[in-house]
Every structure is written in structure tokens, then in C-alpha cells.
Design a protein around this motif. Structure first.
Motif, PDB file in Angstrom:
ATOM      1  N   VAL A  56      41.810  41.276  47.317  1.00  0.00           N
ATOM      2  CA  VAL A  56      42.252  40.191  48.199  1.00  0.00           C
ATOM      3  C   VAL A  56      41.932  40.495  49.660  1.00  0.00           C
ATOM      4  CG1 VAL A  56      44.248  38.852  48.978  1.00  0.00           C
ATOM      5  CG2 VAL A  56      44.041  39.472  46.573  1.00  0.00           C
ATOM      6  N   GLY A  57      41.316  39.503  50.293  1.00  0.00           N
ATOM      7  CA  GLY A  57      41.022  39.579  51.712  1.00  0.00           C
ATOM      8  C   GLY A  57      39.760  40.337  52.078  1.00  0.00           C
ATOM      9  N   ARG A  58      39.035  40.845  51.080  1.00  0.00           N
ATOM     10  CA  ARG A  58      37.808  41.619  51.353  1.00  0.00           C
ATOM     11  C   ARG A  58      36.577  40.837  50.920  1.00  0.00           C
ATOM     12  NH1 ARG A  58      38.174  47.464  51.731  1.00  0.00           N
ATOM     13  NH2 ARG A  58      35.946  47.280  52.189  1.00  0.00           N
ATOM     14  N   THR A  59      35.540  40.872  51.736  1.00  0.00           N
ATOM     15  CA  THR A  59      34.238  40.361  51.335  1.00  0.00           C
ATOM     16  C   THR A  59      33.590  41.445  50.486  1.00  0.00           C
ATOM     17  OG1 THR A  59      34.025  39.020  53.312  1.00  0.00           O
ATOM     18  CG2 THR A  59      31.988  39.584  52.168  1.00  0.00           C
ATOM     19  N   LEU A  60      33.088  41.066  49.297  1.00  0.00           N
ATOM     20  CA  LEU A  60      32.588  42.045  48.340  1.00  0.00           C
ATOM     21  C   LEU A  60      31.218  41.681  47.791  1.00  0.00           C
ATOM     22  CD1 LEU A  60      35.776  42.346  46.105  1.00  0.00           C
ATOM     23  CD2 LEU A  60      34.992  44.002  47.777  1.00  0.00           C
ATOM     24  N   LEU A  61      30.403  42.689  47.579  1.00  0.00           N
ATOM     25  CA  LEU A  61      29.164  42.533  46.848  1.00  0.00           C
ATOM     26  C   LEU A  61      29.514  42.496  45.372  1.00  0.00           C
ATOM     27  CD1 LEU A  61      26.047  42.566  46.752  1.00  0.00           C
ATOM     28  CD2 LEU A  61      26.212  45.060  46.636  1.00  0.00           C
ATOM     29  N   SER A  62      28.824  41.649  44.627  1.00  0.00           N
ATOM     30  CA  SER A  62      29.052  41.517  43.200  1.00  0.00           C
ATOM     31  C   SER A  62      27.728  41.775  42.477  1.00  0.00           C
ATOM     32  CB  SER A  62      29.560  40.099  42.922  1.00  0.00           C
ATOM     33  OG  SER A  62      29.701  39.871  41.559  1.00  0.00           O
ATOM     34  N   VAL A  63      27.752  42.684  41.500  1.00  0.00           N
ATOM     35  CA  VAL A  63      26.547  43.068  40.775  1.00  0.00           C
ATOM     36  C   VAL A  63      26.721  42.723  39.298  1.00  0.00           C
ATOM     37  CG1 VAL A  63      25.039  44.991  40.134  1.00  0.00           C
ATOM     38  CG2 VAL A  63      26.107  44.945  42.408  1.00  0.00           C
ATOM     39  N   GLU A  64      25.795  41.915  38.773  1.00  0.00           N
ATOM     40  CA  GLU A  64      25.837  41.545  37.363  1.00  0.00           C
ATOM     41  C   GLU A  64      25.098  42.593  36.539  1.00  0.00           C
ATOM     42  OE1 GLU A  64      24.423  38.013  34.305  1.00  0.00           O
ATOM     43  OE2 GLU A  64      24.148  37.727  36.463  1.00  0.00           O
ATOM     44  N   VAL A  65      25.727  43.041  35.447  1.00  0.00           N
ATOM     45  CA  VAL A  65      25.114  44.001  34.533  1.00  0.00           C
ATOM     46  C   VAL A  65      25.143  43.424  33.123  1.00  0.00           C
ATOM     47  CG1 VAL A  65      25.730  46.000  35.960  1.00  0.00           C
ATOM     48  CG2 VAL A  65      27.302  45.240  34.171  1.00  0.00           C
ATOM     49  N   ASP A  66      24.292  43.966  32.256  1.00  0.00           N
ATOM     50  CA  ASP A  66      24.248  43.485  30.875  1.00  0.00           C
ATOM     51  C   ASP A  66      25.433  43.971  30.052  1.00  0.00           C
ATOM     52  OD1 ASP A  66      21.852  42.075  31.234  1.00  0.00           O
ATOM     53  OD2 ASP A  66      20.655  43.855  30.794  1.00  0.00           O
ATOM     54  N   ASP A  67      25.889  45.203  30.314  1.00  0.00           N
ATOM     55  CA  ASP A  67      26.948  45.821  29.515  1.00  0.00           C
ATOM     56  C   ASP A  67      27.968  46.469  30.450  1.00  0.00           C
ATOM     57  OD1 ASP A  67      28.568  47.418  27.894  1.00  0.00           O
ATOM     58  OD2 ASP A  67      26.905  48.146  26.668  1.00  0.00           O
ATOM     59  N   LEU A  68      29.052  45.763  30.712  1.00  0.00           N
ATOM     60  CA  LEU A  68      30.062  46.240  31.647  1.00  0.00           C
ATOM     61  C   LEU A  68      30.665  47.571  31.208  1.00  0.00           C
ATOM     62  CD1 LEU A  68      31.748  45.745  34.200  1.00  0.00           C
ATOM     63  CD2 LEU A  68      33.397  44.549  32.731  1.00  0.00           C
ATOM     64  N   ASP A  69      31.021  47.683  29.930  1.00  0.00           N
ATOM     65  CA  ASP A  69      31.681  48.899  29.460  1.00  0.00           C
ATOM     66  C   ASP A  69      30.797  50.128  29.651  1.00  0.00           C
ATOM     67  OD1 ASP A  69      34.024  47.509  28.675  1.00  0.00           O
ATOM     68  OD2 ASP A  69      33.043  46.887  26.824  1.00  0.00           O
ATOM     69  N   ARG A  92      33.693  39.113  32.705  1.00  0.00           N
ATOM     70  CA  ARG A  92      34.554  40.304  32.688  1.00  0.00           C
ATOM     71  C   ARG A  92      34.097  41.127  33.865  1.00  0.00           C
ATOM     72  NH1 ARG A  92      33.463  43.896  28.745  1.00  0.00           N
ATOM     73  NH2 ARG A  92      35.372  45.019  29.155  1.00  0.00           N
ATOM     74  N   ARG A  93      35.052  41.680  34.615  1.00  0.00           N
ATOM     75  CA  ARG A  93      34.666  42.419  35.813  1.00  0.00           C
ATOM     76  C   ARG A  93      35.524  43.662  36.002  1.00  0.00           C
ATOM     77  NH1 ARG A  93      37.121  37.538  38.611  1.00  0.00           N
ATOM     78  NH2 ARG A  93      39.216  38.217  39.092  1.00  0.00           N
ATOM     79  N   SER A  94      34.972  44.560  36.796  1.00  0.00           N
ATOM     80  CA  SER A  94      35.676  45.770  37.174  1.00  0.00           C
ATOM     81  C   SER A  94      35.354  46.035  38.639  1.00  0.00           C
ATOM     82  CB  SER A  94      35.210  46.944  36.314  1.00  0.00           C
ATOM     83  OG  SER A  94      35.858  48.131  36.693  1.00  0.00           O
ATOM     84  N   VAL A  95      36.330  46.504  39.365  1.00  0.00           N
ATOM     85  CA  VAL A  95      36.090  46.897  40.748  1.00  0.00           C
ATOM     86  C   VAL A  95      35.845  48.405  40.738  1.00  0.00           C
ATOM     87  CG1 VAL A  95      37.049  47.074  43.070  1.00  0.00           C
ATOM     88  CG2 VAL A  95      37.507  45.033  41.684  1.00  0.00           C
ATOM     89  N   VAL A  96      34.703  48.793  41.278  1.00  0.00           N
ATOM     90  CA  VAL A  96      34.354  50.205  41.418  1.00  0.00           C
ATOM     91  C   VAL A  96      34.253  50.506  42.909  1.00  0.00           C
ATOM     92  CG1 VAL A  96      33.174  50.266  39.196  1.00  0.00           C
ATOM     93  CG2 VAL A  96      31.864  49.805  41.259  1.00  0.00           C
ATOM     94  N   VAL A  97      34.403  51.759  43.258  1.00  0.00           N
ATOM     95  CA  VAL A  97      34.344  52.139  44.668  1.00  0.00           C
ATOM     96  C   VAL A  97      33.133  53.040  44.868  1.00  0.00           C
ATOM     97  CG1 VAL A  97      35.572  53.262  46.564  1.00  0.00           C
ATOM     98  CG2 VAL A  97      36.842  51.924  44.869  1.00  0.00           C
ATOM     99  N   ASP A  98      32.270  52.651  45.819  1.00  0.00           N
ATOM    100  CA  ASP A  98      31.066  53.455  46.063  1.00  0.00           C
ATOM    101  C   ASP A  98      31.444  54.745  46.805  1.00  0.00           C
ATOM    102  OD1 ASP A  98      31.073  53.095  48.876  1.00  0.00           O
ATOM    103  OD2 ASP A  98      29.405  51.702  48.873  1.00  0.00           O
ATOM    104  N   VAL A 106      31.557  44.845  39.665  1.00  0.00           N
ATOM    105  CA  VAL A 106      30.526  44.928  38.635  1.00  0.00           C
ATOM    106  C   VAL A 106      31.013  44.016  37.517  1.00  0.00           C
ATOM    107  CG1 VAL A 106      29.303  46.448  37.046  1.00  0.00           C
ATOM    108  CG2 VAL A 106      30.008  47.307  39.289  1.00  0.00           C
ATOM    109  N   TYR A 107      30.124  43.130  37.041  1.00  0.00           N
ATOM    110  CA  TYR A 107      30.579  42.157  36.045  1.00  0.00           C
ATOM    111  C   TYR A 107      29.500  41.845  35.024  1.00  0.00           C
ATOM    112  CZ  TYR A 107      27.885  38.391  38.245  1.00  0.00           C
ATOM    113  OH  TYR A 107      26.865  37.605  38.733  1.00  0.00           O
ATOM    114  N   GLU A 108      29.964  41.324  33.879  1.00  0.00           N
ATOM    115  CA  GLU A 108      29.060  40.756  32.888  1.00  0.00           C
ATOM    116  C   GLU A 108      29.546  39.338  32.597  1.00  0.00           C
ATOM    117  OE1 GLU A 108      29.309  43.238  29.356  1.00  0.00           O
ATOM    118  OE2 GLU A 108      31.159  42.271  28.710  1.00  0.00           O
TER     119      GLU A 108
END
Length: 111
Positions: A56-69, A92-98, A106-108
Motif C-alpha cells: 500500500v502506497g508504494r509504486t511497484l514494478l511488476s514482473v510476469e513469470v510463467d511459473d510463480l512457485d 497469483r502474485r508474491s512480493v519479493v524484495v530486491d 512477481v506474478y503469473e
């Protein structure tokens, strides 16, 4: 893998859609009053209300992947901070931290 979109917090969705369309972007997709995807034909900006903001409140890059798990397992094995995958209305998505501490979605796509 591909850059999916940049998620921008929307406090006033109607006013922000008006702003970005005046900049020349076109509406690509709308999900009620929760989310609007706008594009210039190459890059997509997702205006998201609080219910659709992974951080919430953050601008985020979103990366689509074939296999989230697989992707989050590989990132976690490499030492990244990885959130549990959660279902969204269209993905389905997950928030990862660089390594610099920046959250990335990261989402599929859902079938």
C-alpha cells in the motif's frame, strides 16, 4: 519473464485516469473502481486503489513469470525475502524484495 506493468497507487482513480489519458495514454483494461490499466502501446501503468496495491502506497514494478512457485523458490534459495503467493482477481502474485530493499511484484496470470 516480462515486465508486466508499473503499479501506481490511486487515491482518486477518476482524476488520475483523466490525468494519464491527457498525457496520451489509453485505457487498456478497467476493473470497476479498483484498477485501471493504461498504456502507451509498450508500457502499462496500473492505477490501483488500496485493495489492489500489493504494498500500500508504494509504486511497484511488476514482473510476469510463467511459473510463480518456481520463481519464488529460486529467489528464496538465493537469499531474497519472498512473501507467500496470494491470489488476486486476475493473477497469483508474491512480493519479493530486491537486494537494494525495493519490493517487486512477481506474478503469473490466472487461467
Amino acid at each position: 519473464m516480462r515486465i508486466g506493468h508499473v503499479i501506481v497507487p490511486a487515491g482518486d482513480l477518476a482524476a488520475q485516469v483523466d490525468f494519464y489519458t491527457r498525457l496520451g495514454l489509453t485505457v487498456r483494461f478497467r476493473d470497476g473502481d479498483r484498477y485501471v490499466a493504461l498504456t502507451d502501446g509498450t508500457v502499462t501503468i496500473g492505477l490501483a486503489d488500496g485493495s489492489q496495491q500489493p504494498v500500500v502506497g508504494r509504486t511497484l514494478l511488476s514482473v510476469e513469470v510463467d511459473d510463480l512457485d518456481s520463481c519464488v523458490a529460486e529467489l528464496a534459495a538465493a537469499g531474497a525475502s519472498v512473501g507467500e503467493p496470494v491470489p488476486g482477481p486476475h493473477e497469483r502474485r508474491s512480493v519479493v524484495v530486491d537486494p537494494g530493499g525495493v519490493p517487486v511484484v512477481v506474478y503469473e496470470r490466472r487461467a
